[in-house]
Design a protein around this motif. Structure first.
Motif, PDB file in Angstrom:
ATOM      1  N   SER A 332     -46.699 -42.132  24.438  1.00 26.42           N
ATOM      2  CA  SER A 332     -46.541 -43.381  23.682  1.00 26.42           C
ATOM      3  C   SER A 332     -46.349 -43.093  22.198  1.00 26.42           C
ATOM      4  O   SER A 332     -45.573 -43.777  21.512  1.00 26.42           O
ATOM      5  CB  SER A 332     -47.757 -44.288  23.890  1.00 26.42           C
ATOM      6  OG  SER A 332     -47.884 -44.680  25.238  1.00 26.42           O
ATOM      7  N   VAL A 333     -47.073 -42.102  21.679  1.00 30.87           N
ATOM      8  CA  VAL A 333     -46.904 -41.701  20.274  1.00 30.87           C
ATOM      9  C   VAL A 333     -45.488 -41.196  20.051  1.00 30.87           C
ATOM     10  O   VAL A 333     -44.851 -41.515  19.030  1.00 30.87           O
ATOM     11  CB  VAL A 333     -47.938 -40.620  19.887  1.00 30.87           C
ATOM     12  CG1 VAL A 333     -47.618 -40.019  18.524  1.00 30.87           C
ATOM     13  CG2 VAL A 333     -49.349 -41.202  19.873  1.00 30.87           C
ATOM     14  N   LYS A 334     -44.969 -40.433  20.994  1.00 31.26           N
ATOM     15  CA  LYS A 334     -43.585 -39.952  20.880  1.00 31.26           C
ATOM     16  C   LYS A 334     -42.593 -41.111  20.866  1.00 31.26           C
ATOM     17  O   LYS A 334     -41.628 -41.107  20.087  1.00 31.26           O
ATOM     18  CB  LYS A 334     -43.256 -39.017  22.049  1.00 31.26           C
ATOM     19  CG  LYS A 334     -43.800 -37.609  21.908  1.00 31.26           C
ATOM     20  CD  LYS A 334     -43.268 -36.731  23.041  1.00 31.26           C
ATOM     21  CE  LYS A 334     -43.534 -35.268  22.778  1.00 31.26           C
ATOM     22  NZ  LYS A 334     -42.959 -34.401  23.832  1.00 31.26           N
ATOM     23  N   VAL A 335     -42.843 -42.103  21.707  1.00 25.53           N
ATOM     24  CA  VAL A 335     -41.969 -43.281  21.740  1.00 25.53           C
ATOM     25  C   VAL A 335     -42.056 -44.036  20.420  1.00 25.53           C
ATOM     26  O   VAL A 335     -41.033 -44.445  19.856  1.00 25.53           O
ATOM     27  CB  VAL A 335     -42.342 -44.204  22.925  1.00 25.53           C
ATOM     28  CG1 VAL A 335     -41.609 -45.539  22.815  1.00 25.53           C
ATOM     29  CG2 VAL A 335     -42.016 -43.532  24.246  1.00 25.53           C
ATOM     30  N   TYR A 336     -43.272 -44.230  19.917  1.00 28.32           N
ATOM     31  CA  TYR A 336     -43.483 -45.000  18.678  1.00 28.32           C
ATOM     32  C   TYR A 336     -42.773 -44.344  17.488  1.00 28.32           C
ATOM     33  O   TYR A 336     -42.128 -45.022  16.679  1.00 28.32           O
ATOM     34  CB  TYR A 336     -44.975 -45.127  18.394  1.00 28.32           C
ATOM     35  CG  TYR A 336     -45.287 -45.871  17.118  1.00 28.32           C
ATOM     36  CD1 TYR A 336     -45.249 -47.259  17.078  1.00 28.32           C
ATOM     37  CD2 TYR A 336     -45.604 -45.181  15.942  1.00 28.32           C
ATOM     38  CE1 TYR A 336     -45.521 -47.952  15.901  1.00 28.32           C
ATOM     39  CE2 TYR A 336     -45.870 -45.863  14.770  1.00 28.32           C
ATOM     40  CZ  TYR A 336     -45.835 -47.246  14.751  1.00 28.32           C
ATOM     41  OH  TYR A 336     -46.088 -47.913  13.583  1.00 28.32           O
TER      42      TYR A 336
END
Length: 359
Positions: A332-336
């Motif tokens: 999710s951090v990578k997506v954000y």
């Protein structure tokens, strides 16, 4: 002049299919410039550049991966401190804490609800530092080893690459974790020793010096390196298998939310195997950090074949949930931050030709 224009057209990565430029063609384009918008390819280029916030393998990419590791490991391990506390107490005193439910019951009677949060500070600090090194260095070593192997060997030996990269990263991650892990175990398993990190750290240093914080690093490597190798290799191959055999459409056609669901499922499957592989060493670490003057081999002999598996059910629940949440948060951090998230590996065209798989 026309030859130089043709050369530019061939090297332009956003160009249309190549065609011959001649006098008639150039004249025709000059007379129909209003029909051909000159900014079309520039707009396409801008869209490609804006898709990701940085290049795969860049310094910014590695730094943000490390930040994702801090969030994923620090928060999840802190959230399950009560379960971790009961698990550690079952390992070091199985006569008093007979099961998960009995462990919670005894702890609540003796220490109240606040007692379940013992050790949260060293847990948060220690596992945040571990997450930084674990995920950040994993990405570094994965790129480094892939460059050393080359494209074809990286595909053929991808499982070995995952194992080697994760083991290398965890070696450094455990050095960062070890002092806080030692303090956490003392707080959780020795009633009356200390209630906070501020009390435990000076006391440990006064009694045994700096060795008190690092005497468990060898068994920690024994526990965490196999755990992390399983965590990353099993996750990577499970994701690959899910997209190949379970998910009804290619990853490129899945939404970000659908991709994160696959990440969570693969993370939980990997977590169950992680817990089983690393549990004997985890039992040794828990007892070793509680006692003074003991060695890992002495503790292992005393626990015996059955003793090292005490608390496995609690650990499977804890580690399965932890690993799934960590991968979910990390992805999710990578997506954000719009980081590159390469799809599952596919066989290179050059290797397909060598194996006669292309027509």
């Amino acid at each position: 002049m026309y030859s130089s224009v043709a050369q530019l057209a061939r090297v332009n990565p956003f160009s249309a299919p190549h065609f011959q430029l001649g006098q008639d063609c150039v004249t025709s384009r000059k007379s129909n410039t209003s029909q051909v918008p000159p900014v079309r390819h520039l707009a396409a280029a801008a869209t490609v550049e804006e898709e990701y916030s940085c290049a795969y393998g860049s310094g910014k990419f590695f730094a943000l991966c490390g930040f994702g590791g801090i969030i994923s490991c620090g928060t999840t391990h802190t959230a399950v401190v009560p379960l971790d506390l009961v698990k550690c107490r079952i390992q070091v005193d199985p006569k008093k804490y007979k099961s998960i439910f009995n462990g919670f019951s005894v702890t609540l009677k003796e220490d109240g609800v606040r007692g379940l949060a013992k050790g949260w500070a060293p847990t948060f600090i220690g596992y945040s530092m571990q997450g930084l090194c674990k995920f950040g260095f994993y990405e570094v070593f994965k790129v480094l080893y892939a460059n050393m192997l080359g494209e074809e060997n990286t595909y053929l030996w991808r499982t070995s690459l995952y194992l080697a990269a994760s083991a290398s990263a965890e070696f450094f991650a455990d050095i960062a974790l070890c002092p806080m892990e030692a303090a956490k175990v003392r707080i959780q398993t020795q009633p009356g020793y200390a209630n906070t990190l501020r009390e435990a750290a000076p006391k440990m240093y006064a009694e045994e010096g700096i060795w008190a914080f690092y005497k468990g690093v060898a068994p920690l490597w024994m526990r965490q390196i196999p755990y992390t190798m399983m965590k990353f290799a099993c996750f990577e191959r499970t994701v690959e298998a899910l997209y190949k055999h379970v998910v009804p459409k290619p990853r490129s056609e899945c939404s970000k939310s659908e991709q994160l669901v696959v990440t969570f499922v693969a993370g939980y499957i990997a977590g169950v195997f992680c817990a089983i592989v690393s549990h004997p060493a985890d039992s040794v670490v828990s007892v070793l950090n509680k006692e003074k003057g003991s060695t890992a081999l002495e503790v292992l002999k005393r626990l015996g074949p059955k003793g090292v598996w005490k608390g496995l059910t609690a650990r499977i629940i804890m580690i399965g949930t932890l690993t799934a949440l960590q991968w979910f948060i990390y992805d999710s951090v990578k997506v954000y931050f719009r980081l590159p998230r390469p799809p599952p590996p596919e066989m290179p065209e050059s290797l397909k030709k060598k194996l006669g798989l292309t027509q």
